[in-house]
Design a protein around this motif. Structure first.
Motif, PDB file in Angstrom:
ATOM      1  N   THR A  74       0.826  -1.211   0.000  1.00 29.20           N
ATOM      2  CA  THR A  74       0.000   0.000   0.000  1.00 29.20           C
ATOM      3  C   THR A  74       0.858   1.259   0.000  1.00 29.20           C
ATOM      4  O   THR A  74       0.614   2.203  -0.769  1.00 29.20           O
ATOM      5  CB  THR A  74      -0.915   0.018   1.237  1.00 29.20           C
ATOM      6  N   SER A 119       2.850   1.749  -3.574  1.00 32.28           N
ATOM      7  CA  SER A 119       2.061   1.406  -4.757  1.00 32.28           C
ATOM      8  C   SER A 119       2.658   2.086  -5.989  1.00 32.28           C
ATOM      9  O   SER A 119       3.548   2.940  -5.883  1.00 32.28           O
ATOM     10  CB  SER A 119       0.618   1.850  -4.571  1.00 32.28           C
ATOM     11  N   GLN A 120       2.133   1.736  -7.165  1.00 33.83           N
ATOM     12  CA  GLN A 120       2.621   2.356  -8.398  1.00 33.83           C
ATOM     13  C   GLN A 120       2.372   3.859  -8.402  1.00 33.83           C
ATOM     14  O   GLN A 120       3.188   4.640  -8.921  1.00 33.83           O
ATOM     15  CB  GLN A 120       1.954   1.707  -9.611  1.00 33.83           C
ATOM     16  N   THR A 121       1.258   4.266  -7.807  1.00 39.93           N
ATOM     17  CA  THR A 121       0.967   5.703  -7.717  1.00 39.93           C
ATOM     18  C   THR A 121       2.007   6.421  -6.866  1.00 39.93           C
ATOM     19  O   THR A 121       2.498   7.502  -7.236  1.00 39.93           O
ATOM     20  CB  THR A 121      -0.435   5.932  -7.120  1.00 39.93           C
ATOM     21  N   VAL A 122       2.365   5.825  -5.730  1.00 40.24           N
ATOM     22  CA  VAL A 122       3.378   6.414  -4.854  1.00 40.24           C
ATOM     23  C   VAL A 122       4.729   6.472  -5.562  1.00 40.24           C
ATOM     24  O   VAL A 122       5.447   7.486  -5.486  1.00 40.24           O
ATOM     25  CB  VAL A 122       3.485   5.623  -3.539  1.00 40.24           C
ATOM     26  N   GLN A 123       5.074   5.404  -6.259  1.00 46.88           N
ATOM     27  CA  GLN A 123       6.344   5.381  -6.991  1.00 46.88           C
ATOM     28  C   GLN A 123       6.402   6.512  -8.020  1.00 46.88           C
ATOM     29  O   GLN A 123       7.407   7.231  -8.119  1.00 46.88           O
ATOM     30  CB  GLN A 123       6.511   4.037  -7.704  1.00 46.88           C
ATOM     31  N   SER A 124       5.329   6.663  -8.782  1.00 47.96           N
ATOM     32  CA  SER A 124       5.290   7.713  -9.804  1.00 47.96           C
ATOM     33  C   SER A 124       5.365   9.102  -9.181  1.00 47.96           C
ATOM     34  O   SER A 124       6.039  10.002  -9.705  1.00 47.96           O
ATOM     35  CB  SER A 124       4.008   7.578 -10.634  1.00 47.96           C
ATOM     36  N   MET A 125       4.684   9.271  -8.044  1.00 50.04           N
ATOM     37  CA  MET A 125       4.718  10.568  -7.362  1.00 50.04           C
ATOM     38  C   MET A 125       6.122  10.885  -6.860  1.00 50.04           C
ATOM     39  O   MET A 125       6.590  12.033  -6.966  1.00 50.04           O
ATOM     40  CB  MET A 125       3.724  10.577  -6.200  1.00 50.04           C
TER      41      MET A 125
END
Length: 315
Positions: A137, A140-146
């Motif tokens: 959680t 996540s991919q969103t956190v990585q991109s951010m």
């Protein structure tokens, strides 16, 4: 717009880079050596990137950041070495003023990104070892991109700040740089303006761009070490430490040379040492990183072998 003396007091429109060695007889040797190093570095980092893309086992946050780091390493060595090789071939050691500023911008952009990516990788190891239940959680991919997007934004701001501040300085005297690429400390020594603000700015930005990430990395690995030492199994501790060893090696190489280069401003007789540090920053580190990350990693080694032999397929 050319830096004319009537506009802002800047008479110098080009600089002379002396390069690594000033003996013409040694230039062919230096050319072959650095061409080889460049090809090895680019080939190694692109191979790591290809292995990460084609190996499903490597589709994890840690290797997502490593893939980005490989791209940065290719960029970092490309900013400096090809131009140096061109000057060795042409025997012309002149670099225009604006090209010098551009080289400084891209060098500090990529170096800043290295800082943040190494911090993100340390944070990833902290979550994986100390917070395994919430790892998927929190990373996540969103956190990585951010994390990558924020890193680019901060690094771009840092590089722009230094480049704009440097462009306000006047260069009206000597234009010989005893180095093989343009960088801030060497240009400060050539300015006929006051450089107190620029040196203070560089010091402050070094604290923000390198000091803060380094503190976060040390904090992350302090928690990781404490968690690993609580593991009863010797094999478990060995495996946990091995996943962090490669990253810590790269961190030590990167920050060791960076601190030496930028935290001792005002030294007048450090040109030859600067060249050695510059070689480490722009050539040795990008060349060693693929080796460090693949040396004790069977998954990366297997993926690299499949890339080299062509026995792979995208999934």
């Amino acid at each position: 717009m050319e830096p004319e003396s009537e506009a802002n007091g800047t008479a110098v429109t080009e600089f002379i880079l002396l390069g690594l060695v000033e003996t013409p007889e040694l230039w062919p040797f230096v050319f072959v050596l650095f061409l080889f190093a460049y090809l090895v570095s680019v080939g190694g980092n692109l191979s790591i990137l290809a292995a990460i893309l084609v190996e499903p086992k490597l589709h994890t946050p840690m290797y997502f950041f490593l893939g980005n780091l490989s791209v940065l390493d290719v960029g970092c060595i490309t900013v400096t070495v090809p131009a140096m090789l061109g000057r060795l071939l042409s025997h012309r050691h002149i670099i225009p003023y604006h090209s010098c500023l551009s080289q400084i911008f891209f060098f500090h952009l990529l170096a800043g990104m290295d800082n943040f990516l190494l911090t993100a990788m340390a944070y990833d190891r902290f979550l994986a070892i100390c917070r395994p239940l919430t790892y998927s959680t929190c990373m996540s991919q969103t956190v990585q991109s951010m994390l990558v997007a924020v890193s680019w934004a901060c690094s771009t701001s840092n590089a722009l700040t230094h480049t704009i501040a440097l462009s306000t300085l006047n260069f009206c005297g000597p234009n010989v740089i005893n180095h093989f690429y343009c960088d801030l400390p060497q240009l400060f020594q050539l300015s006929c303006s006051s450089i107190q603000f620029n040196e203070l700015l560089l010091f402050v930005m070094c604290i923000l761009m390198a000091g803060v990430p380094l503190v976060l990395i040390i904090t992350s690995y302090t928690h990781v070490a404490a968690a690993v030492l609580r593991i009863r199994s010797v094999e478990g501790r060995k495996k946990a430490f091995s996943t962090c060893g490669s990253h810590l090696t790269v961190v030590c190489l990167f920050y060791g040379t960076g601190i030496f280069n930028y935290m001792r401003l005002g030294s007048e007789e450090s040109s030859d040492k600067d060249k050695g540090v510059g070689v480490f920053n722009t050539v040795i580190n990008p060349m060693l990183n693929p080796l460090v990350y693949s040396l004790r990693n069977p998954d990366v080694q297997g993926a690299l072998w499949r890339v080299i032999t062509g026995k792979w397929s995208l999934t």
